[in-house]
Design a protein around this motif. Structure first.
Motif, mmCIF file in Angstrom:
data_model
loop_
_atom_site.group_PDB
_atom_site.id
_atom_site.type_symbol
_atom_site.label_atom_id
_atom_site.label_comp_id
_atom_site.label_asym_id
_atom_site.label_seq_id
_atom_site.Cartn_x
_atom_site.Cartn_y
_atom_site.Cartn_z
ATOM 1 N N VAL A 172 0.880 -1.265 -0.113
ATOM 2 C CA VAL A 172 -0.064 0.106 0.056
ATOM 3 C C VAL A 172 1.025 1.282 -0.074
ATOM 4 O O VAL A 172 0.701 2.243 -0.695
ATOM 5 C CB VAL A 172 -0.827 -0.032 1.139
ATOM 6 N N TRP A 173 1.916 1.343 0.788
ATOM 7 C CA TRP A 173 2.933 2.267 0.895
ATOM 8 C C TRP A 173 3.647 2.806 -0.536
ATOM 9 O O TRP A 173 3.679 3.810 -0.886
ATOM 10 C CB TRP A 173 4.010 2.073 1.929
ATOM 11 N N ALA A 174 3.950 1.564 -1.167
ATOM 12 C CA ALA A 174 4.486 1.690 -2.561
ATOM 13 C C ALA A 174 3.629 2.396 -3.524
ATOM 14 O O ALA A 174 3.837 3.136 -4.535
ATOM 15 C CB ALA A 174 5.228 0.411 -2.922
ATOM 16 N N ALA A 175 2.200 1.861 -3.557
ATOM 17 C CA ALA A 175 1.284 2.369 -4.402
ATOM 18 C C ALA A 175 1.189 3.935 -4.040
ATOM 19 O O ALA A 175 0.824 4.635 -5.133
ATOM 20 C CB ALA A 175 0.147 1.507 -4.243
ATOM 21 N N ALA A 176 0.822 4.156 -2.596
ATOM 22 C CA ALA A 176 0.583 5.368 -2.462
ATOM 23 C C ALA A 176 1.845 6.268 -2.753
ATOM 24 O O ALA A 176 1.536 7.394 -3.394
ATOM 25 C CB ALA A 176 0.346 5.467 -0.856
ATOM 26 N N TRP A 177 3.010 5.919 -2.364
ATOM 27 C CA TRP A 177 4.067 6.634 -2.863
ATOM 28 C C TRP A 177 4.219 7.122 -4.283
ATOM 29 O O TRP A 177 4.420 8.116 -4.804
ATOM 30 C CB TRP A 177 5.493 6.144 -2.432
ATOM 31 N N ALA A 212 3.968 10.580 -6.156
ATOM 32 C CA ALA A 212 4.957 11.144 -7.204
ATOM 33 C C ALA A 212 4.293 11.590 -8.475
ATOM 34 O O ALA A 212 4.706 12.455 -9.046
ATOM 35 C CB ALA A 212 5.930 9.858 -7.413
ATOM 36 N N GLU A 213 3.472 10.602 -8.755
ATOM 37 C CA GLU A 213 2.633 11.039 -10.140
ATOM 38 C C GLU A 213 2.055 12.306 -10.086
ATOM 39 O O GLU A 213 2.017 12.964 -11.055
ATOM 40 C CB GLU A 213 1.736 9.826 -10.410
ATOM 41 N N GLN A 214 1.203 12.356 -8.742
ATOM 42 C CA GLN A 214 0.419 13.715 -8.767
ATOM 43 C C GLN A 214 1.645 14.970 -8.521
ATOM 44 O O GLN A 214 1.173 15.810 -9.190
ATOM 45 C CB GLN A 214 -0.312 13.672 -7.236
ATOM 46 N N ALA A 215 2.770 14.619 -7.909
ATOM 47 C CA ALA A 215 3.774 15.814 -8.049
ATOM 48 C C ALA A 215 4.359 15.987 -9.233
ATOM 49 O O ALA A 215 4.460 17.347 -9.607
ATOM 50 C CB ALA A 215 4.733 15.182 -7.068
ATOM 51 N N ASP A 216 4.471 15.017 -10.003
ATOM 52 C CA ASP A 216 5.080 15.354 -11.392
ATOM 53 C C ASP A 216 3.917 15.859 -12.068
ATOM 54 O O ASP A 216 4.358 16.764 -13.041
ATOM 55 C CB ASP A 216 5.207 13.792 -12.110
ATOM 56 N N GLU A 217 2.590 15.733 -12.114
ATOM 57 C CA GLU A 217 1.703 16.362 -12.815
ATOM 58 C C GLU A 217 1.457 17.860 -12.487
ATOM 59 O O GLU A 217 1.443 18.715 -13.157
ATOM 60 C CB GLU A 217 0.234 15.555 -12.535
ATOM 61 N N ALA A 218 1.745 18.038 -10.935
ATOM 62 C CA ALA A 218 1.609 19.591 -10.436
ATOM 63 C C ALA A 218 2.706 20.119 -11.088
ATOM 64 O O ALA A 218 2.772 21.385 -11.390
ATOM 65 C CB ALA A 218 1.374 19.495 -8.909
#
Length: 189
Positions: free
Chosen positions: A69-74, A78-84
């Motif tokens: 779950v931690w890996a998926a959340a991380w 990261a994807e959201q940070a890359d999108e932002a």
């Protein structure tokens, strides 16, 4: 939902809240008849009230699940940070482009203003030169006027002297004529 399921759910809610579990409390929470609650509790609650076995050790399974779950959340974070970051970068690039256009316009306006200023300075310098020429001409005209005034005054004095000399000569001539006349000749002139 069946009556048995309603009662089981109400029993679990009371147990989770830490409330005292009575037939009446379960009946109120489940919203069913009291007889059904009493029958269900005789059948099921007796087994639940007995000795509870020790909970199994799920630490490895839970650790693996937490890691997953931690890996998926991380990864999602990261994807959201890359999108932002991509959105912010696009906005920054658009802002940079707008700033460059504004800077080019400002440079063109500045160059136009410098050209206009240089042209105005040239005109001012031309006007200064013309003013100096006009001042020189004015000074020359004033000098000429002073000289003309002095000549006019000198001429006027000369005229006055000439008139005085003429008057004097006329008087002398008249006097000479009067003396040269004979006393026996009356009034011939």
């Amino acid at each position: 939902m069946s009556t048995s399921e309603k009662i089981a759910r109400a029993y679990g809610v009371l147990l989770a809240r830490g409330d005292k579990i009575t037939v009446r409390a379960v009946q109120r929470e489940a919203g069913v008849r009291i007889g059904e609650v009493a029958a269900w509790m005789r059948e099921h609650a007796a087994g639940a009230a007995g000795d509870v076995p020790e909970a199994p050790d799920l630490s490895e399974a839970v650790s693996a699940m937490v890691a997953s779950v931690w890996a998926a959340a991380w990864k999602r974070a990261a994807e959201q940070a890359d999108e932002a970051t991509a959105v912010a970068l696009d906005a920054a690039r658009a802002g940079e482009a707008d700033a460059l256009v504004a800077a080019e316009q400002a440079t063109a306006e500045r160059d136009g203003a410098v050209t206009a200023r240089d042209r105005a300075l040239g005109e001012v310098e031309g006007l200064r030169v013309e003013l100096e020429q006009l001042r020189g001409q004015l000074e020359t005209a004033r000098q000429d006027a002073r000289e003309a005034r002095a000549r006019a005054e000198e001429s006027d004095r000369a005229r006055v002297r000439a008139e005085a000399t003429s008057d004097t000569l006329r008087e002398v001539l008249d006097s000479l004529r009067d003396n040269t006349r004979k006393p026996d000749q009356p009034g011939t002139s």
